[in-house]
Design an enzyme around this catalytic site. Structure first.
Site, PDB file in Angstrom:
ATOM      1  N   GLU A   1       0.243  -1.569   0.260  1.00 52.28           N
ATOM      2  CA  GLU A   1       0.038  -0.140   0.404  1.00 52.28           C
ATOM      3  C   GLU A   1       1.221   0.972   0.433  1.00 52.28           C
ATOM      4  O   GLU A   1       1.611   1.553   1.499  1.00 52.28           O
ATOM      5  CB  GLU A   1      -1.111   0.154   1.292  1.00 52.28           C
TER       6      GLU A   1
ATOM      7  N   GLU B   1       4.465   5.458   3.826  1.00 53.43           N
ATOM      8  CA  GLU B   1       3.637   6.402   4.345  1.00 53.43           C
ATOM      9  C   GLU B   1       5.243   7.782   4.557  1.00 53.43           C
ATOM     10  O   GLU B   1       5.801   6.894   5.052  1.00 53.43           O
ATOM     11  CB  GLU B   1       2.698   6.450   5.237  1.00 53.43           C
TER      12      GLU B   1
ATOM     13  N   ASP C   1       9.959   7.544   0.428  1.00 56.26           N
ATOM     14  CA  ASP C   1       8.955   7.134  -1.363  1.00 56.26           C
ATOM     15  C   ASP C   1       8.935   6.082  -1.697  1.00 56.26           C
ATOM     16  O   ASP C   1      10.032   5.204  -2.098  1.00 56.26           O
ATOM     17  CB  ASP C   1      10.440   7.884  -1.936  1.00 56.26           C
TER      18      ASP C   1
ATOM     19  N   ASP D   1      -2.207  11.530  -3.442  1.00 51.11           N
ATOM     20  CA  ASP D   1      -2.267  13.670  -3.884  1.00 51.11           C
ATOM     21  C   ASP D   1      -2.660  13.692  -4.845  1.00 51.11           C
ATOM     22  O   ASP D   1      -1.814  13.404  -6.025  1.00 51.11           O
ATOM     23  CB  ASP D   1      -0.791  13.856  -3.830  1.00 51.11           C
TER      24      ASP D   1
ATOM     25  N   ASP E   1     -11.180  10.797  -5.903  1.00 44.59           N
ATOM     26  CA  ASP E   1     -11.643  11.515  -5.775  1.00 44.59           C
ATOM     27  C   ASP E   1     -11.889  13.019  -6.247  1.00 44.59           C
ATOM     28  O   ASP E   1     -12.560  14.126  -6.720  1.00 44.59           O
ATOM     29  CB  ASP E   1     -12.530  12.051  -4.358  1.00 44.59           C
TER      30      ASP E   1
ATOM     31  N   THR F   1     -11.489   4.766   3.638  1.00 43.26           N
ATOM     32  CA  THR F   1     -10.470   5.466   3.869  1.00 43.26           C
ATOM     33  C   THR F   1     -10.112   6.836   4.643  1.00 43.26           C
ATOM     34  O   THR F   1     -11.921   6.694   4.083  1.00 43.26           O
ATOM     35  CB  THR F   1      -8.759   5.726   2.946  1.00 43.26           C
TER      36      THR F   1
ATOM     37  N   TYR G   1      -9.616   9.623   3.368  1.00 40.22           N
ATOM     38  CA  TYR G   1      -9.599  10.895   2.550  1.00 40.22           C
ATOM     39  C   TYR G   1     -10.870  10.498   2.086  1.00 40.22           C
ATOM     40  O   TYR G   1     -11.662  11.201   1.291  1.00 40.22           O
ATOM     41  CB  TYR G   1      -8.208  10.987   1.977  1.00 40.22           C
ATOM     42  N   GLU G   2     -11.469   9.079   1.460  1.00 42.86           N
ATOM     43  CA  GLU G   2     -12.216   8.491   0.677  1.00 42.86           C
ATOM     44  C   GLU G   2     -13.247   9.218   2.005  1.00 42.86           C
ATOM     45  O   GLU G   2     -14.968  10.013   1.163  1.00 42.86           O
ATOM     46  CB  GLU G   2     -12.816   7.336   1.359  1.00 42.86           C
TER      47      GLU G   2
HETATM   48  C1  LIG Z   1      -4.193  12.621   0.132  1.00 44.97           C
HETATM   49  S1  LIG Z   1      -3.005  11.607   1.224  1.00 44.97           S
HETATM   50  C2  LIG Z   1      -4.368   9.303   1.425  1.00 44.97           C
HETATM   51  C3  LIG Z   1      -4.345   8.943   2.570  1.00 44.97           C
HETATM   52  C4  LIG Z   1      -4.860   7.477   2.192  1.00 44.97           C
HETATM   53  N1  LIG Z   1      -4.200   6.611   1.787  1.00 44.97           N
HETATM   54  C5  LIG Z   1      -6.020   7.473   2.852  1.00 44.97           C
HETATM   55  O1  LIG Z   1      -6.870   7.572   1.253  1.00 44.97           O
HETATM   56  O2  LIG Z   1      -6.576   8.190   3.741  1.00 44.97           O
HETATM   57  C6  LIG Z   1      -1.833  10.440   0.333  1.00 44.97           C
HETATM   58  C7  LIG Z   1      -1.139   9.992   1.121  1.00 44.97           C
HETATM   59  O3  LIG Z   1       0.627   9.343   0.581  1.00 44.97           O
HETATM   60  C8  LIG Z   1       1.551  10.301   1.145  1.00 44.97           C
HETATM   61  N2  LIG Z   1       2.042  10.103   0.047  1.00 44.97           N
HETATM   62  C9  LIG Z   1       2.214  10.915  -1.375  1.00 44.97           C
HETATM   63  N3  LIG Z   1       3.629  10.644  -1.806  1.00 44.97           N
HETATM   64  C10 LIG Z   1       3.913   9.455  -1.492  1.00 44.97           C
HETATM   65  C11 LIG Z   1       5.130   7.987  -1.847  1.00 44.97           C
HETATM   66  N4  LIG Z   1       5.760   8.976  -2.911  1.00 44.97           N
HETATM   67  N5  LIG Z   1       5.647   6.980  -1.449  1.00 44.97           N
HETATM   68  C12 LIG Z   1       4.608   7.194   0.209  1.00 44.97           C
HETATM   69  N6  LIG Z   1       3.727   7.818   0.449  1.00 44.97           N
HETATM   70  C13 LIG Z   1       3.499   8.850  -0.678  1.00 44.97           C
HETATM   71  C14 LIG Z   1       1.060  11.572   1.387  1.00 44.97           C
HETATM   72  O4  LIG Z   1       2.010  11.585   3.012  1.00 44.97           O
HETATM   73  C15 LIG Z   1       0.109  11.395   1.900  1.00 44.97           C
HETATM   74  O5  LIG Z   1      -0.020  10.738   3.448  1.00 44.97           O
END
Ligand SMILES: C[S@@+](CC[C@H](N)C(=O)[O-])C[C@H]1O[C@@H](n2cnc3c(N)ncnc32)[C@H](O)[C@@H]1O
Length: 241
Positions: A63, A88, A122, A144, A180, A216, A218-219
């Site tokens: 994930e 994360e 990352d 994001d 979304d 999730t 964010y959802e």
């Molecule tokens: C918009 S949030 C969504 C979080 C979760 N998946 C949810 O749906 O509630 C996107 C997450 O991806 C993480 N993220 C962004 N780019 C990433 C990467 N390359 N590797 C790991 N995490 C990453 C960000 O820190 C952020 O917490």
């Protein structure tokens, strides 16, 4: 480049634009990051040995960007035989998941959860470290969106990144994506389906979350704010990467 940062594809910026830090950390969170995380995190050397690292697991899933970790925990509960790597970069998100995995006061001693390792870096670098065909599933839940065209290179879904994703997923493996954001929704289909080289669309849903998918944070926020999530399952083709 260091051992845990293999180069990304040409044209993909090797930096993260999202936040790594949010609120100042409380003492318990500091302990989780300094004592528990080093024991639960996957090293680059271990990544190179996955999935053999998880002996007895039925499969290995990743994930990317787990946010607060609710989805990771739901996946674990529903699929106890599957090994999971959860990635994360946001410290408060890492703490949120660790809080639920490690009892207070046992940060240095609690056993490492079975079949779960964290990659607090990352996730794109991890893809380059895993052996080819290592993964049976990749989850990218509400990445994001970077909706402005001039920020498109910052998106996780990226034409130049597809070969690395495809290499880590074995033929027939699933890449599950939810978003979304209307710009990202169109982008996902454009990028994943335009060349038809690495992925085919196995299923797609909008609005209602499909059976077997988990909520999730964010959802929930997207739905509260009136946006319509979309959910895709792409399947890795047999085409050579
Ligand atoms: C918009 S949030 C969504 C979080 C979760 N998946 C949810 O749906 O509630 C996107 C997450 O991806 C993480 N993220 C962004 N780019 C990433 C990467 N390359 N590797 C790991 N995490 C990453 C960000 O820190 C952020 O917490």
């Amino acid at each position: 480049m260091t051992a845990d940062r293999p180069p990304l594809a040409e044209g993909v910026p090797d930096r993260l634009y999202g936040r790594r830090r949010g609120h100042p950390l409380r003492p318990r969170q500091e302990r989780l990051l300094s004592l528990a995380l080093p024991r639960i995190r996957l090293t680059a050397a271990e990544a190179a040995q996955a999935p053999a690292l998880f002996q007895g697991a039925k499969d290995l899933w990743l994930e990317a960007g787990f946010g607060g970790g609710e989805h990771t925990l739901a996946l674990r509960a529903a699929h106890p035989g599957i090994a999971l790597i959860a990635s994360e970069v946001f410290e408060n998100g890492l703490c949120s998941l660790l809080t639920r995995l490690v009892p207070e006061g046992e940060e240095a001693t609690a056993p490492v959860p079975e079949r779960l390792r964290l990659w607090p870096e990352d996730a794109r670098h991890l893809l380059g470290l895993l052996p080819a065909d290592a993964l049976g599933r990749l989850y990218l839940m509400f990445p994001d969106p970077w909706p402005k065209a001039r920020h498109a290179k910052r998106r996780f879904v990226q034409p130049a990144t597809l070969p690395a994703v495809a290499r880590a997923l074995r033929p027939g493996a699933e890449w599950r994506i939810a978003s979304d954001d209307p710009t990202y929704q169109a982008w996902v289909e454009e990028v994943l389906l335009s060349g038809q080289r690495f992925f085919t669309l196995a299923s797609e849903a909008r609005g209602a979350r499909p059976e077997g998918w988990f909520a999730t944070r964010y959802e929930a926020k997207a739905i509260r704010e009136g946006r319509t999530p979309r959910y895709w399952t792409f399947r890795r083709t047999d085409a050579p990467a």
